[in-house]
Design a protein around this motif. Structure first.
Motif, mmCIF file in Angstrom:
data_model
loop_
_atom_site.group_PDB
_atom_site.id
_atom_site.type_symbol
_atom_site.label_atom_id
_atom_site.label_comp_id
_atom_site.label_asym_id
_atom_site.label_seq_id
_atom_site.Cartn_x
_atom_site.Cartn_y
_atom_site.Cartn_z
ATOM 1 N N GLN A 126 12.988 -33.213 17.537
ATOM 2 C CA GLN A 126 12.617 -32.155 16.595
ATOM 3 C C GLN A 126 12.903 -32.563 15.152
ATOM 4 O O GLN A 126 13.268 -31.737 14.324
ATOM 5 C CB GLN A 126 13.385 -30.863 16.933
ATOM 6 C CG GLN A 126 13.279 -30.413 18.366
ATOM 7 C CD GLN A 126 11.856 -30.156 18.793
ATOM 8 O OE1 GLN A 126 11.026 -29.702 17.999
ATOM 9 N NE2 GLN A 126 11.555 -30.455 20.044
ATOM 10 N N ARG A 143 12.578 -22.285 15.082
ATOM 11 C CA ARG A 143 11.572 -23.013 15.881
ATOM 12 C C ARG A 143 12.187 -24.224 16.568
ATOM 13 O O ARG A 143 11.941 -24.470 17.760
ATOM 14 C CB ARG A 143 10.414 -23.454 14.982
ATOM 15 C CG ARG A 143 9.495 -22.327 14.538
ATOM 16 C CD ARG A 143 8.347 -22.874 13.714
ATOM 17 N NE ARG A 143 7.454 -21.806 13.272
ATOM 18 C CZ ARG A 143 6.374 -21.997 12.515
ATOM 19 N NH1 ARG A 143 6.063 -23.234 12.118
ATOM 20 N NH2 ARG A 143 5.621 -20.988 12.154
ATOM 21 N N GLN A 150 12.997 -27.257 26.004
ATOM 22 C CA GLN A 150 13.003 -28.630 26.506
ATOM 23 C C GLN A 150 14.166 -28.890 27.452
ATOM 24 O O GLN A 150 14.006 -29.558 28.480
ATOM 25 C CB GLN A 150 13.052 -29.611 25.330
ATOM 26 C CG GLN A 150 11.745 -29.710 24.564
ATOM 27 C CD GLN A 150 11.794 -30.743 23.461
ATOM 28 O OE1 GLN A 150 12.865 -31.048 22.934
ATOM 29 N NE2 GLN A 150 10.643 -31.298 23.105
ATOM 30 N N ASN A 162 14.538 -22.931 19.351
ATOM 31 C CA ASN A 162 13.795 -22.437 20.520
ATOM 32 C C ASN A 162 13.187 -23.595 21.311
ATOM 33 O O ASN A 162 13.113 -23.554 22.544
ATOM 34 C CB ASN A 162 12.687 -21.485 20.071
ATOM 35 C CG ASN A 162 13.243 -20.201 19.484
ATOM 36 O OD1 ASN A 162 14.361 -19.794 19.796
ATOM 37 N ND2 ASN A 162 12.473 -19.552 18.633
ATOM 38 N N ARG A 163 12.752 -24.626 20.587
ATOM 39 C CA ARG A 163 12.171 -25.777 21.275
ATOM 40 C C ARG A 163 13.225 -26.536 22.067
ATOM 41 O O ARG A 163 12.960 -27.048 23.163
ATOM 42 C CB ARG A 163 11.514 -26.711 20.237
ATOM 43 C CG ARG A 163 10.641 -27.764 20.851
ATOM 44 C CD ARG A 163 9.399 -27.163 21.478
ATOM 45 N NE ARG A 163 8.910 -28.005 22.572
ATOM 46 C CZ ARG A 163 8.499 -27.552 23.725
ATOM 47 N NH1 ARG A 163 8.503 -26.257 23.979
ATOM 48 N NH2 ARG A 163 8.062 -28.364 24.656
#
Length: 594
Positions: free
Chosen positions: A25, A93, A101, A96-97
């Motif tokens: 990320q 974001r 994952q 949350n990713r």
């Protein structure tokens, strides 16, 4: 297990999590970090601007610049507002990713494990690790990023303003800081043990809920409501107590910083009035800028003081998550695994010995052949190893000694996908997914047409009752088919197996929940549909297997007899005894006995 997971943290869990998260990320975190730098700079800038604001209000010669200063203030706070918004959005974001994952990684890891893994790990523990562990990973990254970037840079900027405006008075801040850090360090000793206990209590809550859902009939029949309530109350109280302990420890930092900040402001006031702050008397704007920076530094300093507590809180969950990800998979394909070569479907066990988890063998030196295109029945007392044979054939387990082969190919040398395509299975514990009947049927053959699905349901004598349901094939069955009766679930499972059209069909008490008429109809359908299919049937009711091509009697992990019905009845051995036990009122005729 939790304690062992915690000890592994020091071998690099935090660095590993940070490295993986920033690699995956990096773009989102990069934008968030730039926004945090802007927030830190504008925060320090707002404290610095207080000098010009106050001086413009108190000095006549500077009042002409008031509109310029006001515009500068507006621009400064506009930039800070925009940066704060960008920081929040992109940090959320990225977080949350990370959760998505990590949960995806854990689930894929779980599916790569063999069946034995799930028999030794409670579902409540796996659920805790998957959900809370992923959330802990996200929280830890958020704490590290906001702490080391936003709060640290903001604090550095504000301290810079303080030193620039009043170097001598800034000494008060450097006296307060170490005192606060010493207080927080004391708190860390209690956090780890409390969080470990809280995770254990949360797992117990999940465990009680799962047992209540799965065993509600037993709970009702034996009036176990009070017992289950007591278990749940105990677990909930423990979680509540641990949460209160954590809140108390986290809350200590704030009052401590409040008090020390008050001491610092009071000290600044006293020192400034004593005229020892410097050789020149500071202006009102300089003093206001210094005090503003001092007061604004309180919030980031407070968050930084609590950061270690938050890190320790998150690390227990992160350690549990990585401990699960790092476990060796219990069932692996050979590096040279190949597709199972097409053949008639003959199954052979050669000198097979197997015991669960290395314990006493359940099957010992067994040699048996299930002939291709024929129906073979496994009978015998419970616990003899019949279902274990199915687990070996489907390669849920590997034998400790010997080999299991299909068409002469050792199952350890073929890949899982081709093996599973070869086999269809109906178990005595019928499982249905919490979706529609159509989806449950089609899961065995995703490319099947609606007509093929319906034909399979008709063959299993499930079509009529399905059409009587409110939405027919689109009716939701509930968790594990809770909206259907046992017989209905079993017929759907049989239809699912029929639809797969595999060369090998394994039936483990597949008709045990059916009434005599339905069993007879399903049996006739299976006789037609299993032509040239290798069928292996486990049955305790001998009436369901009397027409099998071969009957094998399994006892204590060994084969004691095998042959067709006539051959076994003539031997007057174990099968004859089983037959007589089940058909006492219908003893075999002399003609059959002979």
């Amino acid at each position: 297990m939790i304690k062992r997971a915690w000890n592994k943290w020091r071998s690099g869990y935090m660095g590993r999590l940070v490295g993986e998260s920033f690699y995956a990320q990096g773009k989102l975190y990069g934008i968030a970090v730039l926004a945090m730098i802007a927030v830190a700079v504008t925060t320090a800038g707002s404290a610095y601007m207080m000098e010009y604001i106050v001086d413009a209000m108190t000095s006549p010669e500077l009042r002409g610049y008031a509109h310029v200063i006001a515009l500068g203030v507006v621009i400064l706070f506009l930039v800070k507002a925009i940066a704060s918004y960008i920081q929040s959005v992109f940090l959320a974001r990225a977080g949350n990713r990370i959760v998505a994952q990590q949960q995806d990684r854990v689930y894929r890891k779980l599916l790569r494990h063999g069946v034995s893994f799930f028999s030794t790990n409670e579902s409540s523990d796996l659920l805790m690790r998957t959900t809370h562990g992923a959330q802990a990973a996200r929280s830890l990254i958020d704490v590290l990023v906001t702490g080391f970037v936003r709060d640290a840079l903001t604090l550095v900027g504000l301290v810079g303003v303080m030193v620039y405006q009043q170097p001598v008075l800034s000494v008060m801040f450097f006296v307060v800081g170490p005192i606060a850090l010493l207080g927080v360090r004391y708190l860390l000793k209690s956090v780890r043990s409390i969080m470990q206990a809280e995770f254990a209590s949360l797992a117990e809550i999940i465990r009680v809920l799962q047992e209540t859902s799965a065993g509600i009939k037993v709970i009702k029949v034996f009036s176990l409501e009070d017992r289950m309530i007591n278990r749940m109350d105990t677990a909930i109280r423990r979680v509540e107590d641990r949460a209160n302990d954590i809140s108390r420890l986290q809350s200590v930092a704030s009052p401590l910083m409040e008090f020390l900040a008050g001491l610092a402001v009071a000290g600044v006031l006293v020192v400034s009035t004593m005229g020892i702050a410097g050789s020149e008397q500071p202006s009102a704007g300089q003093l206001m800028s210094f005090i503003t920076a001092l007061l604004m530094a309180y919030e980031p300093a407070k968050r930084l003081s609590r950061m270690r507590v938050q890190i320790e809180t998150c690390m227990v969950g992160v350690a549990m998550l990585f401990d699960l990800l790092d476990q060796d998979e219990t069932m692996l394909e050979s590096p040279k695994a190949h597709d199972l070569i097409d053949g008639p479907g003959q199954i052979e066990l050669r000198n097979v010995t197997f015991g669960y988890h290395g314990a006493m063998p359940v099957i010992e030196e067994m040699n048996v052949t299930f002939e291709a295109g024929k129906t073979t029945a496994l009978v015998g007392q419970s616990g003899g190893g019949k279902s274990t044979l199915f687990g070996l054939i489907m390669r849920f387990y590997d034998p400790d000694q010997g080999s299991v082969e299909i068409d002469g190919q050792d199952l350890r040398e073929v890949n899982f996908a081709s093996l599973r395509r070869k086999i269809s299975y109906v178990g005595q514990d019928t499982f249905l997914f919490s979706t529609s009947i159509m989806d449950n049927l089609r899961c065995s053959s995703p490319d099947a047409t609606d007509e093929e699905v319906i034909d399979a349901a008709k063959a299993a004598h499930a079509h009529d009752f399905i059409m009587d349901l409110p939405e027919g094939y689109n009716t939701q069955v509930g968790e594990n088919g809770t909206f259907l009766s046992g017989g209905q679930k079993q017929r759907i499972a049989i239809a699912r197996a029929i639809l797969r059209k595999a060369e090998i069909l394994l039936l483990d008490e597949a008709t045990s929940a059916l009434d005599a008429e339905s069993e007879s109809l399903v049996k006739k359908a299976l006789d037609t549909l299993t032509k040239d299919v290798t069928v292996v049937v486990i049955a305790h009711r001998l009436s369901t297997v009397l027409e099998a091509d071969k009957i094998i009697v399994v006892q204590d992990g060994s084969i004691v007899e095998q042959g067709n019905l006539d051959e076994l009845m003539k031997k007057n051995g174990s099968f004859r005894n089983l037959f007589n036990q089940q058909f006492k009122k219908h003893a075999p005729s002399a003609e059959v006995a002979e």
